[in-house]
Scaffold this active site. Structure first.
Site, PDB file in Angstrom:
ATOM      1  CB  SER A 101      -0.905   0.027   1.236  1.00  0.00           C
ATOM      2  OG  SER A 101      -1.557   1.272   1.375  1.00  0.00           O
ATOM      3  CE1 TYR A 145      -4.340  -1.921   5.139  1.00  0.00           C
ATOM      4  CE2 TYR A 145      -3.363   0.237   4.710  1.00  0.00           C
ATOM      5  CZ  TYR A 145      -3.948  -0.933   4.247  1.00  0.00           C
ATOM      6  OH  TYR A 145      -4.118  -1.122   2.902  1.00  0.00           O
TER       7      TYR A 145
END
Length: 212
Positions: free
Chosen positions: A85, A98
């Site tokens: 990501s 995350y």
């Protein structure tokens, strides 16, 4: 045919690889693309939630690679693509677990690229920006008014953060993955490819417009 199961369960990856070998007789490519998002800073994130995120986002990748690599080492064109990501490089508020997990995937991809080079296996990561997935829509619903229209407005607003003016389609990420696993990328390994619509290229504070 397919295999379903918890991504951090060793049996899930084992059965998936066994199915591929039984069906095709060999394994050339591994793509890992499972992830979850949980919100909170380091203080508000419980140990249980932290472990949950890392079990799926990092351990799941490790388990898949652990099972697949012995077969990939036998391939004349083995390759691995880890979906990470952009939040591994630039983050928002309240996504500590995350962000940390996606940063770990960048490091894991580089380490695997070095270790597996002697077997001719290429390992790269892909870092998308916002992509129209069920996970993103679930997040949009949290910040909307509870309606489908509210979620669409949130997604559209998030899209404006990308210079291209929208969020990505899953197929657009898939095209880059397809390239990385193909012979066209035969000298690409240890790289992270951003597929973010220009998100990280833009300075957060734009210059004021000149008066006409």
């Amino acid at each position: 045919m397919s295999v379903a199961g918890a991504i951090n369960d060793p049996d899930t990856s084992k059965k998936a690889v066994e199915l591929a070998i039984a069906r095709f007789g060999r394994l050339d490519t591994l793509v890992t693309c499972a992830g979850i998002q949980r919100y909170g800073d380091v203080v508000s994130t419980s140990e249980q939630t932290w472990d949950e995120v890392f079990d799926v986002n990092v351990k799941g990748v490790y388990m898949a690679a652990h099972v697949a690599l012995p077969y990939l080492r036998q391939s004349p064109s083995g390759s691995v693509v880890i979906v990470a990501s952009v939040q591994a490089a630039a983050t928002q508020n309240q996504v500590a677990a995350y962000t940390a997990s996606k940063g770990a995937l960048h490091s894991l991809a580089r380490s695997m690229a070095v270790d597996e080079a002697e077997y001719g296996i290429r390992v790269n990561s892909v870092s998308p920006g916002s992509v129209d997935t069920p996970m993103l829509r679930q997040s949009a619903a949290l910040f909307g008014d509870g309606s489908d229209d509210g979620a669409e407005r949130v997604l559209a607003n998030w899209g404006t953060a990308h210079p291209l003016g929208r969020i990505a389609r899953p197929s657009e990420i898939g095209e880059v993955i397809s390239f990385l696993t193909s012979p066209r990328a035969s000298f690409v390994t240890g790289a992270d490819i951003r597929v973010d619509g220009g998100l990280l290229a833009r300075i957060a504070a734009p210059l004021p417009l000149k008066e006409s």
